[in-house]
Design a protein around this motif. Structure first.
Motif, short mmCIF file in Angstrom:
data_model
loop_
_atom_site.label_atom_id
_atom_site.label_comp_id
_atom_site.label_asym_id
_atom_site.label_seq_id
_atom_site.Cartn_x
_atom_site.Cartn_y
_atom_site.Cartn_z
N ASP A 67 -2.22 0.26 10.95
CA ASP A 67 -1.07 0.07 10.07
C ASP A 67 -0.89 -1.41 9.72
OD1 ASP A 67 -0.58 2.74 10.07
OD2 ASP A 67 1.02 2.68 11.57
N TRP A 68 -1.03 -2.27 10.70
CA TRP A 68 -0.84 -3.70 10.46
C TRP A 68 -1.88 -4.23 9.48
CZ3 TRP A 68 -2.78 -8.58 10.55
CH2 TRP A 68 -1.86 -9.63 10.61
N TYR A 69 -3.12 -3.71 9.59
CA TYR A 69 -4.20 -4.16 8.72
C TYR A 69 -4.27 -3.35 7.42
CZ TYR A 69 -6.02 -7.31 12.26
OH TYR A 69 -6.16 -8.34 13.16
N GLN A 70 -3.33 -2.45 7.24
CA GLN A 70 -3.26 -1.63 6.02
C GLN A 70 -4.57 -0.89 5.76
OE1 GLN A 70 -1.52 -3.65 2.63
NE2 GLN A 70 -0.38 -5.04 3.98
N THR A 71 -5.06 -0.27 6.81
CA THR A 71 -6.29 0.51 6.70
C THR A 71 -6.10 1.81 7.46
OG1 THR A 71 -8.70 0.44 6.99
CG2 THR A 71 -7.36 -0.51 8.75
N THR A 72 -7.08 2.67 7.40
CA THR A 72 -7.02 3.92 8.15
C THR A 72 -7.57 3.69 9.55
OG1 THR A 72 -9.20 4.56 7.31
CG2 THR A 72 -7.27 5.31 6.07
N PRO A 73 -7.19 4.52 10.53
CA PRO A 73 -7.67 4.32 11.89
C PRO A 73 -9.12 4.73 12.10
CG PRO A 73 -6.25 6.23 11.78
CD PRO A 73 -6.17 5.58 10.44
N ALA A 74 -9.75 5.25 11.07
CA ALA A 74 -11.17 5.60 11.13
C ALA A 74 -11.77 5.31 9.76
CB ALA A 74 -11.35 7.07 11.51
N GLY A 75 -13.05 5.60 9.61
CA GLY A 75 -13.70 5.34 8.33
C GLY A 75 -14.08 3.89 8.12
#
Length: 241
Positions: A67-75
């Motif tokens: 969330d902090w890096y504005q990305t998904t937790p996978a992929g």
């Protein structure tokens, strides 16, 4: 936003995030993604397995702080050149096989180091029309680099360790889709081709591009060598697909 972890080259004892900065900036620009360049620990102060475990810990950290890096937790995508490419293979193996976390979606391997490929003559079948003597000396310098092997792999005592020789490791068929970029005049070219063959034999989806007329490390020359920009654009296209 797509997230790429980039591992710089340097024979496991050299290189830096500063040296890879321009290519990482270009990749982020071309792919519309964020690139996180990993400053992993280097030999001889930090021999194997310090570097791959550090790379995996970064992957784990990004998964936990998505969330902090504005990305998904996978992929996540992993990319690297030379020794960094070897660390891509090992980190992906840790993710897909050892810990089965499955956070990594794609691999970009720029002329990766492939321990375990066992290429006796790295220049076999490669024609040098110019600078033949210099090129053969360059090729020999790779195979005679005892510092890389002694300071990094030396603590293990065998190149057959599955986290070193990923090409021969059990479960390699679980690795994610990969783009392999090899080079015409590269001491690692034949081992790269062997890696491509091995991955394809096990069912891993592989795209292989070979750039002619250049030598090892050419992607660092982005902004100078047109092949470097093209290779990064191909990597960006692979990331976005």
């Amino acid at each position: 936003m797509p997230t790429v972890l980039y591992f710089h080259g340097g024979a496991y004892y050299g290189g830096s995030v500063a040296g890879a900065e321009m290519l990482c900036r270009a990749l982020a620009d071309f792919a519309g993604c964020q690139v996180i360049s990993v400053d992993y620990p280097l030999a001889p102060e930090h021999p194997f397995p310090a570097a791959p475990l550090a790379c995996y810990r970064v992957l784990n950290y990004l998964h936990e702080h998505a969330d902090w890096y504005q990305t998904t937790p996978a992929g996540f995508m992993l990319a690297g050149d030379s020794a960094g490419g070897g660390l891509v293979l090992t980190t992906a193996y840790l993710d897909r096989v050892v810990f089965a976390t499955n956070w990594v979606e794609k691999l970009v391997l720029n002329y990766p180091d492939v321990p375990g490929a066992r290429i006796e003559d790295t220049s076999a079948g490669i024609e040098f029309k110019e600078f033949g003597e210099q090129m053969r000396a360059f090729f020999k310098s790779f195979s005679s680099d005892t510092l890389a092997w002694g300071s990094y792999f030396g603590t293990v005592g065998s190149i057959d360790h599955p986290l070193i020789a990923v090409i021969n490791a059990p479960g390699i068929e679980r690795l994610p889709e990969a783009l392999v970029i090899s080079v015409e005049f590269d001491p690692l070219r034949l081992s790269n081709e062997k890696l491509v063959d091995r991955l394809r034999q096990t069912g891993v989806a592989v795209t292989h591009l070979r750039y002619n007329g250049v030598t090892h490390g050419f992607v660092d020359q982005v902004g100078y060598a047109p092949q470097a920009g093209d290779a990064l654009k191909e990597a960006a296209k692979f990331i976005k697909e």
